[in-house]
Write a protein that holds these residues in place. Structure first.
Motif, PDB file in Angstrom:
ATOM      1  N   ALA A  31       0.569  -1.530   0.052  1.00  0.00           N
ATOM      2  CA  ALA A  31      -0.465  -0.022  -0.152  1.00  0.00           C
ATOM      3  C   ALA A  31       0.535   1.436   0.072  1.00  0.00           C
ATOM      4  CB  ALA A  31      -1.225   0.079   1.193  1.00  0.00           C
ATOM      5  N   LEU A  32       1.702   1.497   0.799  1.00  0.00           N
ATOM      6  CA  LEU A  32       2.636   3.132   0.613  1.00  0.00           C
ATOM      7  C   LEU A  32       3.211   2.628  -0.532  1.00  0.00           C
ATOM      8  CD1 LEU A  32       3.688   2.671   4.200  1.00  0.00           C
ATOM      9  CD2 LEU A  32       2.813   4.165   3.599  1.00  0.00           C
ATOM     10  N   GLN A  33       3.701   1.821  -1.216  1.00  0.00           N
ATOM     11  CA  GLN A  33       3.965   2.559  -2.390  1.00  0.00           C
ATOM     12  C   GLN A  33       2.989   2.485  -3.658  1.00  0.00           C
ATOM     13  OE1 GLN A  33       7.021   0.821  -1.267  1.00  0.00           O
ATOM     14  NE2 GLN A  33       7.845   1.261  -3.531  1.00  0.00           N
ATOM     15  N   VAL A  34       1.870   2.947  -3.034  1.00  0.00           N
ATOM     16  CA  VAL A  34       1.024   3.566  -3.622  1.00  0.00           C
ATOM     17  C   VAL A  34       0.905   5.259  -3.002  1.00  0.00           C
ATOM     18  CG1 VAL A  34      -1.976   3.536  -4.489  1.00  0.00           C
ATOM     19  CG2 VAL A  34      -0.932   1.868  -4.387  1.00  0.00           C
ATOM     20  N   PRO A  35       1.789   5.928  -4.104  1.00  0.00           N
ATOM     21  CA  PRO A  35       1.265   7.498  -4.184  1.00  0.00           C
ATOM     22  C   PRO A  35       0.224   8.309  -3.321  1.00  0.00           C
ATOM     23  CG  PRO A  35       2.237   7.141  -6.421  1.00  0.00           C
ATOM     24  CD  PRO A  35       1.307   5.704  -5.715  1.00  0.00           C
ATOM     25  N   SER A  36      -0.392   7.236  -3.736  1.00  0.00           N
ATOM     26  CA  SER A  36      -2.343   8.488  -2.776  1.00  0.00           C
ATOM     27  C   SER A  36      -1.677   8.152  -1.650  1.00  0.00           C
ATOM     28  CB  SER A  36      -3.669   8.087  -3.635  1.00  0.00           C
ATOM     29  OG  SER A  36      -3.678   6.867  -3.300  1.00  0.00           O
ATOM     30  N   ILE A  37      -1.385   6.285  -0.937  1.00  0.00           N
ATOM     31  CA  ILE A  37      -2.143   6.387   0.466  1.00  0.00           C
ATOM     32  C   ILE A  37      -0.582   6.692   1.004  1.00  0.00           C
ATOM     33  CG2 ILE A  37      -1.457   4.250   1.711  1.00  0.00           C
ATOM     34  CD1 ILE A  37      -3.379   2.667  -0.325  1.00  0.00           C
ATOM     35  N   ALA A  38       0.940   6.694   0.228  1.00  0.00           N
ATOM     36  CA  ALA A  38       2.160   7.113   0.971  1.00  0.00           C
ATOM     37  C   ALA A  38       1.451   8.627   1.390  1.00  0.00           C
ATOM     38  CB  ALA A  38       2.607   6.978  -0.017  1.00  0.00           C
ATOM     39  N   ALA A  39       1.031   9.360   0.712  1.00  0.00           N
ATOM     40  CA  ALA A  39       0.817  10.663   1.343  1.00  0.00           C
ATOM     41  C   ALA A  39      -0.387  11.448   1.860  1.00  0.00           C
ATOM     42  CB  ALA A  39       0.254  11.503   0.236  1.00  0.00           C
ATOM     43  N   PHE A  40      -1.238  10.085   2.464  1.00  0.00           N
ATOM     44  CA  PHE A  40      -2.201   9.869   3.231  1.00  0.00           C
ATOM     45  C   PHE A  40      -1.898   9.889   4.395  1.00  0.00           C
ATOM     46  CE2 PHE A  40      -5.746   7.632   4.955  1.00  0.00           C
ATOM     47  CZ  PHE A  40      -6.651   9.056   5.759  1.00  0.00           C
ATOM     48  N   TRP A  41      -0.887   8.889   4.430  1.00  0.00           N
ATOM     49  CA  TRP A  41      -0.399   8.893   6.004  1.00  0.00           C
ATOM     50  C   TRP A  41       0.940   9.718   6.463  1.00  0.00           C
ATOM     51  CZ3 TRP A  41       4.130   4.988   7.481  1.00  0.00           C
ATOM     52  CH2 TRP A  41       4.605   4.771   8.330  1.00  0.00           C
ATOM     53  N   SER A  42       1.362  10.195   4.946  1.00  0.00           N
ATOM     54  CA  SER A  42       2.528  11.165   5.333  1.00  0.00           C
ATOM     55  C   SER A  42       2.087  12.357   6.675  1.00  0.00           C
ATOM     56  CB  SER A  42       3.269  11.639   4.826  1.00  0.00           C
ATOM     57  OG  SER A  42       4.438  10.858   3.982  1.00  0.00           O
ATOM     58  N   PHE A  43      -0.065  12.519   6.069  1.00  0.00           N
ATOM     59  CA  PHE A  43       0.214  14.037   6.688  1.00  0.00           C
ATOM     60  C   PHE A  43      -0.702  13.437   8.046  1.00  0.00           C
ATOM     61  CE2 PHE A  43      -4.448  15.675   7.382  1.00  0.00           C
ATOM     62  CZ  PHE A  43      -4.761  16.403   6.908  1.00  0.00           C
ATOM     63  N   LEU A  44      -1.007  12.114   7.633  1.00  0.00           N
ATOM     64  CA  LEU A  44      -1.583  11.586   9.939  1.00  0.00           C
ATOM     65  C   LEU A  44      -0.541  11.585  10.613  1.00  0.00           C
ATOM     66  CD1 LEU A  44      -4.126   8.527   8.945  1.00  0.00           C
ATOM     67  CD2 LEU A  44      -4.523  10.701   8.857  1.00  0.00           C
ATOM     68  N   LEU A  45       0.879  11.397   9.475  1.00  0.00           N
ATOM     69  CA  LEU A  45       2.632  11.641  10.684  1.00  0.00           C
ATOM     70  C   LEU A  45       2.239  12.604  11.214  1.00  0.00           C
ATOM     71  CD1 LEU A  45       4.093   9.325   8.903  1.00  0.00           C
ATOM     72  CD2 LEU A  45       3.300   8.743  10.901  1.00  0.00           C
ATOM     73  N   GLY A  46       2.507  13.913   9.810  1.00  0.00           N
ATOM     74  CA  GLY A  46       2.705  15.413  10.431  1.00  0.00           C
ATOM     75  C   GLY A  46       1.211  15.702  11.610  1.00  0.00           C
ATOM     76  N   LEU A  47       0.068  15.253  11.374  1.00  0.00           N
ATOM     77  CA  LEU A  47      -1.054  15.863  11.831  1.00  0.00           C
ATOM     78  C   LEU A  47      -0.759  15.391  13.567  1.00  0.00           C
ATOM     79  CD1 LEU A  47      -3.920  17.146  12.113  1.00  0.00           C
ATOM     80  CD2 LEU A  47      -4.801  14.684  11.714  1.00  0.00           C
ATOM     81  N   GLN A  48       0.013  13.917  13.986  1.00  0.00           N
ATOM     82  CA  GLN A  48      -0.702  13.167  15.087  1.00  0.00           C
ATOM     83  C   GLN A  48       1.450  13.716  15.896  1.00  0.00           C
ATOM     84  OE1 GLN A  48       1.199   8.729  14.960  1.00  0.00           O
ATOM     85  NE2 GLN A  48      -0.014   9.149  13.335  1.00  0.00           N
ATOM     86  N   TYR A  49       1.980  14.323  15.088  1.00  0.00           N
ATOM     87  CA  TYR A  49       3.708  14.655  15.735  1.00  0.00           C
ATOM     88  C   TYR A  49       2.999  16.157  16.715  1.00  0.00           C
ATOM     89  CZ  TYR A  49       8.257  16.127  15.534  1.00  0.00           C
ATOM     90  OH  TYR A  49      10.243  15.860  16.152  1.00  0.00           O
ATOM     91  N   ALA A  50       2.631  16.226  15.530  1.00  0.00           N
ATOM     92  CA  ALA A  50       2.449  18.383  16.143  1.00  0.00           C
ATOM     93  C   ALA A  50       0.344  18.219  16.780  1.00  0.00           C
ATOM     94  CB  ALA A  50       2.255  19.569  15.477  1.00  0.00           C
ATOM     95  N   TYR A  51      -0.054  17.270  16.877  1.00  0.00           N
ATOM     96  CA  TYR A  51      -0.717  17.444  16.876  1.00  0.00           C
ATOM     97  C   TYR A  51      -1.345  18.256  18.895  1.00  0.00           C
ATOM     98  CZ  TYR A  51      -5.367  15.497  18.557  1.00  0.00           C
ATOM     99  OH  TYR A  51      -7.202  15.570  19.768  1.00  0.00           O
ATOM    100  N   GLY A  52      -2.289  18.983  19.374  1.00  0.00           N
ATOM    101  CA  GLY A  52      -2.361  20.027  20.015  1.00  0.00           C
ATOM    102  C   GLY A  52      -1.676  20.523  20.942  1.00  0.00           C
ATOM    103  N   LEU A  53      -0.079  21.150  20.271  1.00  0.00           N
ATOM    104  CA  LEU A  53       0.744  21.928  20.532  1.00  0.00           C
ATOM    105  C   LEU A  53       0.131  23.553  21.904  1.00  0.00           C
ATOM    106  CD1 LEU A  53       4.181  20.567  18.023  1.00  0.00           C
ATOM    107  CD2 LEU A  53       3.104  19.787  20.456  1.00  0.00           C
ATOM    108  N   ARG A  54      -0.067  23.353  21.092  1.00  0.00           N
ATOM    109  CA  ARG A  54      -1.254  24.511  21.633  1.00  0.00           C
ATOM    110  C   ARG A  54      -3.106  24.449  21.627  1.00  0.00           C
ATOM    111  NH1 ARG A  54      -1.311  29.718  17.643  1.00  0.00           N
ATOM    112  NH2 ARG A  54      -3.154  30.990  19.228  1.00  0.00           N
ATOM    113  N   SER A  55      -3.100  25.021  22.351  1.00  0.00           N
ATOM    114  CA  SER A  55      -4.794  25.030  22.840  1.00  0.00           C
ATOM    115  C   SER A  55      -5.518  25.891  22.419  1.00  0.00           C
ATOM    116  CB  SER A  55      -4.705  25.693  24.159  1.00  0.00           C
ATOM    117  OG  SER A  55      -4.092  24.421  25.284  1.00  0.00           O
ATOM    118  N   ALA A  56      -5.470  26.543  22.025  1.00  0.00           N
ATOM    119  CA  ALA A  56      -6.234  27.600  20.672  1.00  0.00           C
ATOM    120  C   ALA A  56      -5.660  28.597  20.007  1.00  0.00           C
ATOM    121  CB  ALA A  56      -7.528  28.157  21.447  1.00  0.00           C
ATOM    122  N   GLY A  57      -6.500  29.123  19.531  1.00  0.00           N
ATOM    123  CA  GLY A  57      -5.515  30.601  18.339  1.00  0.00           C
ATOM    124  C   GLY A  57      -6.647  31.699  19.508  1.00  0.00           C
TER     125      GLY A  57
END
Length: 460
Positions: free
Chosen positions: A434-460
């Motif tokens: 699955a990770l050889q499929v471009p759209s799935i690899a991009a989707f997972w990269s997006f999710l990795l970024g989302l979880q890496y920085a998730y909730g560092l700041r409470s709100a704007g």
């Protein structure tokens, strides 16, 4: 390097970030325009999934360009709010990513042990390179830059807790629509790929299973969050609040079952089980509600599984044959890795290597294969130890930092969902591509970024 990504918010920041409602703290909700902006990449990924996963060279490059443009727009929006950029510590991921790309660029030269790969001399082409296919390697490097862009946009969207939560909810909503489209296409007979298995727009049903498994886990995490927040409000109120994630989870599970993917099902069950156990262990009150919610979802899944298509059951009966085929394929390409362990054969070189390894005896089984069906082995074969090691460390670092930031509070249920969704991809990657499929690899990269920085700041 400091282990803290951002200092804790002050009391005034905490008060502005949430309000009290029914004994629960509620995050400030983004406006409609903000939600629409947050949905841009999830919608793009869905469109790419439905277009065979952007698995053709031109489509993959267009997807990469779109991801680069999305990053430029995201930075332009976030730059005036310097806190959104400055709070995200990406030094380690950036360093590891640079090493990965640098090794890939290095393979375009002949500077290595033994010089150029012998294939260049066989073809009487000079100068040669460490990679056996320069154009394929350049294309893969470009795709890696697109994945980095997807990761960065995910991190920017997840840095503020309200935006991060909204992004996850949008992913679940868009995922529900995607599952509905895939289901209607399959049932109406308009699905391009044939074979009696739902593919979700991909060329392989197993690829679709990976995406539907991830969407199932994310929808389950949203459901558990909403179920907990409505504790004590009555069954009618709770069902109303959780109707959307229940619907999206059900659609994803139905599609997952119709893919008839054995390992996709197993990986999703494992990830969902970890999510339920982790949530139960962290919850100090209302555990009965979690058990009841989990029981309902498990019973629903079992009901759908029992009523699923006969193809799934027939494939389960052929698991031994499938494992034998995979084992033979893995052995062949493990030998290829051992033949060039340091730099590999070059990113994107699988087709060339596969043809090189083909014999008269193996041709009927391997000439149509376009991946090793094991993403770890394929990375070792193509990138070698020098290229695969920093990539594995990069992914491990991101997930480990995400796990370390969960803590013991009750407000990180969605972050746990993101972490558990990784298990679907990592486990299914043992036997599929699955990770050889471009759209799935991009989707997972997006999710990795989302979880890496998730909730560092409470709100704007």
């Amino acid at each position: 390097m400091s282990e803290r990504l951002i200092s804790p918010p002050t009391g005034s920041q905490r008060r502005s970030a949430s309000t009290s409602f029914g004994g629960h703290r509620r995050e400030r909700r983004p406006g409609l325009l903000v939600v629409a902006a947050l949905a841009a990449l999830p919608v793009l990924f869905t469109a790419a999934h439905l277009a065979f996963g952007a698995n053709q060279s031109a489509a993959a490059q267009w997807l990469t360009a779109a991801l680069g443009l999305a990053l430029i727009v995201a930075i332009a929006i976030a730059t005036p709010l310097r806190r959104d950029v400055d709070m995200i510590d990406v030094r380690v991921p950036a360093m590891l990513f640079v090493v990965v790309v640098s090794v890939a660029l290095w393979t375009l030269t002949s500077w290595g042990p033994g010089g150029s790969h012998p294939a260049w001399s066989w073809a009487d082409i000079t100068p040669g390179a460490l990679t056996v296919d320069r154009s394929a390697t350049l294309g893969e490097i470009t795709k890696l830059l697109g994945l980095a862009s997807a990761f960065a946009v995910g991190a920017l969207q997840g840095a503020r807790r309200d935006r991060g939560q909204a992004t996850i909810e949008v992913i679940v909503w868009v995922g529900g629509v995607y599952a509905l489209i895939a289901l209607m296409s399959f049932l109406s007979g308009t699905q391009i790929a044939q074979g009696g298995r739902l593919t979700g727009g991909f060329l392989s049903a197993n690829s679709g299973a990976t995406v539907f498994g991830v969407l199932t886990v994310l929808a389950l995490s949203v459901f558990l969050r909403d179920w907990r927040r409505t504790d004590g409000r009555g069954l009618s109120s709770r069902l109303t609040r959780t109707a959307v994630p229940i619907t999206c989870a059900t659609l994803s599970v139905v599609c997952l079952i119709l893919t008839a993917s054995r390992m996709g099902m197993a990986a999703t069950v494992c990830a969902a089980g970890v999510l339920l156990v982790w949530t139960f262990a962290r919850q100090t009150a209302g555990r009965g509600s979690i058990l009841a919610a989990g029981g309902v979802l498990i019973a629903t899944s079992l009901l759908l599984l029992v009523g699923g298509n006969d193809l799934l059951w027939s494939r389960l009966g052929q698991t031994g044959v499938g494992l034998n085929d995979r084992a033979a394929l893995f052995a062949t390409h493990w030998d290829a890795f051992i033949a060039s362990p340091l730099f590999g054969w070059g990113l994107g070189s699988f087709d060339t290597v596969n043809l090189h390894l083909m014999t008269a005896e193996t041709a009927p089984d391997v000439w149509t294969i376009r991946a090793t069906h094991n993403v770890y082995l394929q990375w070792l074969e193509e990138a070698g130890v020098l290229g695969a090691t920093p990539m594995f460390l990069l992914i491990g670092w991101i997930i480990a930092r995400s796990v370390g930031r969960v803590g013991t509070g009750s407000s990180n249920g969605l972050l746990i969902g993101l972490i558990c969704a990784n298990l679907v991809i990592l486990l299914h990657g043992l036997t599929d591509f699955a990770l050889q499929v471009p759209s799935i690899a991009a989707f997972w990269s997006f999710l990795l970024g989302l979880q890496y920085a998730y909730g560092l700041r409470s709100a704007g």
